[in-house]
Design a protein around this motif. Structure first.
Motif, mmCIF file in Angstrom:
data_model
loop_
_atom_site.group_PDB
_atom_site.id
_atom_site.type_symbol
_atom_site.label_atom_id
_atom_site.label_comp_id
_atom_site.label_asym_id
_atom_site.label_seq_id
_atom_site.Cartn_x
_atom_site.Cartn_y
_atom_site.Cartn_z
ATOM 1 N N MET A 196 -0.266 -4.082 -6.158
ATOM 2 C CA MET A 196 -0.389 -2.641 -6.392
ATOM 3 C C MET A 196 -1.654 -2.287 -7.181
ATOM 4 O O MET A 196 -2.010 -1.115 -7.282
ATOM 5 N N SER A 197 -2.340 -3.311 -7.736
ATOM 6 C CA SER A 197 -3.601 -3.019 -8.433
ATOM 7 C C SER A 197 -4.772 -2.971 -7.446
ATOM 8 O O SER A 197 -5.848 -2.470 -7.755
ATOM 9 N N LEU A 198 -4.539 -3.467 -6.218
ATOM 10 C CA LEU A 198 -5.657 -3.580 -5.271
ATOM 11 C C LEU A 198 -6.204 -2.235 -4.775
ATOM 12 O O LEU A 198 -7.420 -2.097 -4.638
ATOM 13 N N PRO A 199 -5.361 -1.227 -4.482
ATOM 14 C CA PRO A 199 -5.951 0.035 -4.020
ATOM 15 C C PRO A 199 -6.977 0.605 -5.009
ATOM 16 O O PRO A 199 -8.054 1.061 -4.607
ATOM 17 N N ARG A 200 -6.687 0.493 -6.315
ATOM 18 C CA ARG A 200 -7.631 1.013 -7.322
ATOM 19 C C ARG A 200 -8.908 0.166 -7.327
ATOM 20 O O ARG A 200 -10.024 0.692 -7.316
ATOM 21 N N ILE A 201 -8.740 -1.173 -7.296
ATOM 22 C CA ILE A 201 -9.909 -2.071 -7.313
ATOM 23 C C ILE A 201 -10.779 -1.817 -6.076
ATOM 24 O O ILE A 201 -12.006 -1.730 -6.153
ATOM 25 N N LEU A 202 -10.117 -1.657 -4.919
ATOM 26 C CA LEU A 202 -10.869 -1.420 -3.677
ATOM 27 C C LEU A 202 -11.593 -0.078 -3.739
ATOM 28 O O LEU A 202 -12.756 0.025 -3.336
ATOM 29 N N ASN B 124 9.020 -7.734 0.977
ATOM 30 C CA ASN B 124 9.818 -6.565 0.650
ATOM 31 C C ASN B 124 9.157 -5.333 1.273
ATOM 32 O O ASN B 124 8.066 -4.947 0.880
ATOM 33 N N ARG B 125 9.831 -4.740 2.273
ATOM 34 C CA ARG B 125 9.237 -3.623 3.035
ATOM 35 C C ARG B 125 8.868 -2.428 2.144
ATOM 36 O O ARG B 125 7.824 -1.810 2.312
ATOM 37 N N LEU B 126 9.778 -2.132 1.197
ATOM 38 C CA LEU B 126 9.542 -0.947 0.354
ATOM 39 C C LEU B 126 8.239 -1.092 -0.413
ATOM 40 O O LEU B 126 7.454 -0.152 -0.527
ATOM 41 N N GLN B 127 7.993 -2.330 -0.916
ATOM 42 C CA GLN B 127 6.773 -2.571 -1.682
ATOM 43 C C GLN B 127 5.537 -2.425 -0.781
ATOM 44 O O GLN B 127 4.528 -1.838 -1.164
ATOM 45 N N ILE B 128 5.638 -2.929 0.446
ATOM 46 C CA ILE B 128 4.493 -2.857 1.369
ATOM 47 C C ILE B 128 4.200 -1.403 1.740
ATOM 48 O O ILE B 128 3.040 -0.976 1.782
ATOM 49 N N ASP B 129 5.249 -0.625 1.975
ATOM 50 C CA ASP B 129 5.042 0.785 2.314
ATOM 51 C C ASP B 129 4.384 1.526 1.139
ATOM 52 O O ASP B 129 3.540 2.399 1.340
ATOM 53 N N ARG B 130 4.789 1.151 -0.072
ATOM 54 C CA ARG B 130 4.197 1.768 -1.264
ATOM 55 C C ARG B 130 2.711 1.388 -1.343
ATOM 56 O O ARG B 130 1.850 2.222 -1.644
ATOM 57 N N TYR C 251 0.717 0.635 1.200
ATOM 58 C CA TYR C 251 -0.006 1.402 2.238
ATOM 59 C C TYR C 251 -0.243 2.849 1.774
ATOM 60 O O TYR C 251 -1.325 3.402 1.955
ATOM 61 N N ARG C 252 0.795 3.439 1.170
ATOM 62 C CA ARG C 252 0.656 4.843 0.719
ATOM 63 C C ARG C 252 -0.437 4.956 -0.326
ATOM 64 O O ARG C 252 -1.253 5.872 -0.305
ATOM 65 N N GLU C 253 -0.458 3.995 -1.238
ATOM 66 C CA GLU C 253 -1.446 3.996 -2.319
ATOM 67 C C GLU C 253 -2.855 3.822 -1.753
ATOM 68 O O GLU C 253 -3.799 4.474 -2.199
ATOM 69 N N ILE D 89 -8.162 5.753 -0.793
ATOM 70 C CA ILE D 89 -9.342 5.357 0.003
ATOM 71 C C ILE D 89 -9.475 6.263 1.224
ATOM 72 O O ILE D 89 -8.520 6.415 1.997
ATOM 73 N N SER D 90 -10.661 6.818 1.400
ATOM 74 C CA SER D 90 -10.826 7.760 2.518
ATOM 75 C C SER D 90 -11.590 7.148 3.698
ATOM 76 O O SER D 90 -11.958 7.850 4.624
ATOM 77 N N ARG D 91 -11.857 5.853 3.655
ATOM 78 C CA ARG D 91 -12.528 5.180 4.774
ATOM 79 C C ARG D 91 -11.494 4.833 5.857
ATOM 80 O O ARG D 91 -10.290 4.742 5.570
ATOM 81 N N PRO D 92 -11.950 4.579 7.112
ATOM 82 C CA PRO D 92 -11.003 4.154 8.151
ATOM 83 C C PRO D 92 -10.336 2.826 7.773
ATOM 84 O O PRO D 92 -10.981 1.960 7.176
ATOM 85 N N MET D 93 -9.053 2.689 8.110
ATOM 86 C CA MET D 93 -8.319 1.462 7.758
ATOM 87 C C MET D 93 -7.480 0.987 8.925
ATOM 88 O O MET D 93 -6.933 1.804 9.673
ATOM 89 N N LEU D 94 -7.359 -0.333 9.043
ATOM 90 C CA LEU D 94 -6.511 -0.927 10.084
ATOM 91 C C LEU D 94 -5.448 -1.782 9.377
ATOM 92 O O LEU D 94 -5.784 -2.564 8.486
ATOM 93 N N PHE D 95 -4.198 -1.579 9.755
ATOM 94 C CA PHE D 95 -3.104 -2.339 9.152
ATOM 95 C C PHE D 95 -2.543 -3.282 10.209
ATOM 96 O O PHE D 95 -2.196 -2.841 11.307
ATOM 97 N N SER D 96 -2.457 -4.550 9.856
ATOM 98 C CA SER D 96 -1.985 -5.525 10.833
ATOM 99 C C SER D 96 -0.955 -6.450 10.162
ATOM 100 O O SER D 96 -1.146 -6.858 9.014
ATOM 101 N N GLU D 97 0.124 -6.748 10.879
ATOM 102 C CA GLU D 97 1.199 -7.576 10.284
ATOM 103 C C GLU D 97 1.699 -8.608 11.280
ATOM 104 O O GLU D 97 1.704 -8.361 12.488
ATOM 105 N N LEU D 98 2.135 -9.736 10.730
ATOM 106 C CA LEU D 98 2.851 -10.731 11.537
ATOM 107 C C LEU D 98 4.029 -11.232 10.707
ATOM 108 O O LEU D 98 3.833 -11.840 9.649
#
Ligand code: SAM
Length: 274
Positions: free
Chosen positions: A173-179, A199-205, A207-209, A214-223
């Motif tokens: 959760m510290s990464l969105p700010r660092i990025l 934990n899905r809830l944490q991942i969704d949080r 992504y929201r953050e 961040i206002s740049r284009p983003m791609l989310f990919s999961e396996l």
């Protein structure tokens, strides 16, 4: 710092990360101008799958080994396998490449890699591994500090891979700010962040953050190779890519069905590219 990647080398999460990394590096090869590859948490460059640590978990059996023995893999997976085969010239799968090795494999004479690794033993091993390569510099320092120290690169084009061990509970959760702070200094770079899915809830949080900060284009990919409701287990992993290269989404959409079919346990879990 208790995390040692040698327990996890060649796992399904490594395979997903390194295949995505190859697709990213290949997209940088479309232009003749040199690029810079910066990796914040670089590891040791190569892992012995017969070591006591790798043999203790045998995580590679659920990852690279399944891909290594698969028939007719798609082209991108064949590129992944050719890097692995270069490290294993006698055909048997013994050594698994780390992310910097995959990057090095595709670098041209004017491209450059800057690697950070904080664990003193691992930084020493990494320095020795790339000692003869003048295009690669290894720094025994904190990966997040390297974002401040080395960006923007003089080439003005390139890729940053952020692949932390997530030992600290708040690290994801510290990464969105660092990025967001890093992008202020270099907004055209490609940033790829690997993360575990437990934990899905944490991942969704997360992504929201990212979308808020961040206002740049983003791609989310999961396996995911297990269903997400299995608590306290690594069910899968993902990668968020900021400023994704053109058509990267299509390349990932092309190979993820094959990868999920090859790696998932009893066809559980899912793949996703958005
Ligand atoms: N990226 C590597 C690969 O795919 O081959 C694996 C990296 S592993 C997941 C994470 C690495 O980060 C470990 O080698 C660990 O020693 C290192 N590390 C932990 N904290 C760090 C920090 N603050 N800065 C740089 N490296 C760190």
């Amino acid at each position: 710092m208790n995390y040692r990647h040698t327990y996890h080398a060649g796992s399904f999460t490594d395979a997903f990360k390194h295949i995505a990394l190859i697709a990213l590096i290949q997209s940088l090869l479309h232009k003749d101008t040199p690029f810079c590859y910066l990796e914040t948490h670089a590891g040791i460059g190569s892992y012995d799958l017969l070591s006591v640590t790798a043999q203790k978990t045998k995580e590679f059996e659920m990852g690279v080994k399944k891909i290594f023995t698969a028939t007719n893999p798609p082209a991108l997976i064949q590129d992944y396998l050719s890097c692995i085969k270069k490290l294993n010239p006698d055909e048997a799968l013994r050594h698994y490449p780390g992310s910097p090795y995959f990057a090095q494999h595709f670098m041209r004479p004017d491209d450059r890699a800057v690697l950070s690794e904080l664990h003193p033993d691992d930084a020493h091993t990494l320095k020795r591994f790339f000692a003869r390569d003048k295009q690669i510099s290894v720094h025994a320092q904190d990966g997040y500090q390297s974002l401040v120290a080395f960006l923007p690169p003089k080439e003005r084009r390139g890729l940053v891979l952020i692949d932390p061990p997530y030992e600290k509970p708040d690290e994801l959760m510290s990464l969105p700010r660092i990025l967001a702070q890093t992008i202020k200094r270099w907004d055209t770079g490609i940033y790829a962040v690997w993360f575990p899915i437990k934990n899905r809830l944490q991942i969704d949080r997360f992504y929201r953050e990212l979308k808020t900060k961040i206002s740049r284009p983003m791609l989310f990919s999961e396996l995911c190779i297990y269903p997400e409701d299995v608590a306290q287990q690594l069910n899968g992993c993902g990668m968020v890519i900021i400023n994704p290269p053109w058509q990267l989404d299509l390349r990932l959409k092309e190979i993820l069905p094959w990868l999920w079919k090859t790696l998932s346990v009893d066809k559980q879990g899912h793949f996703r590219v958005e």
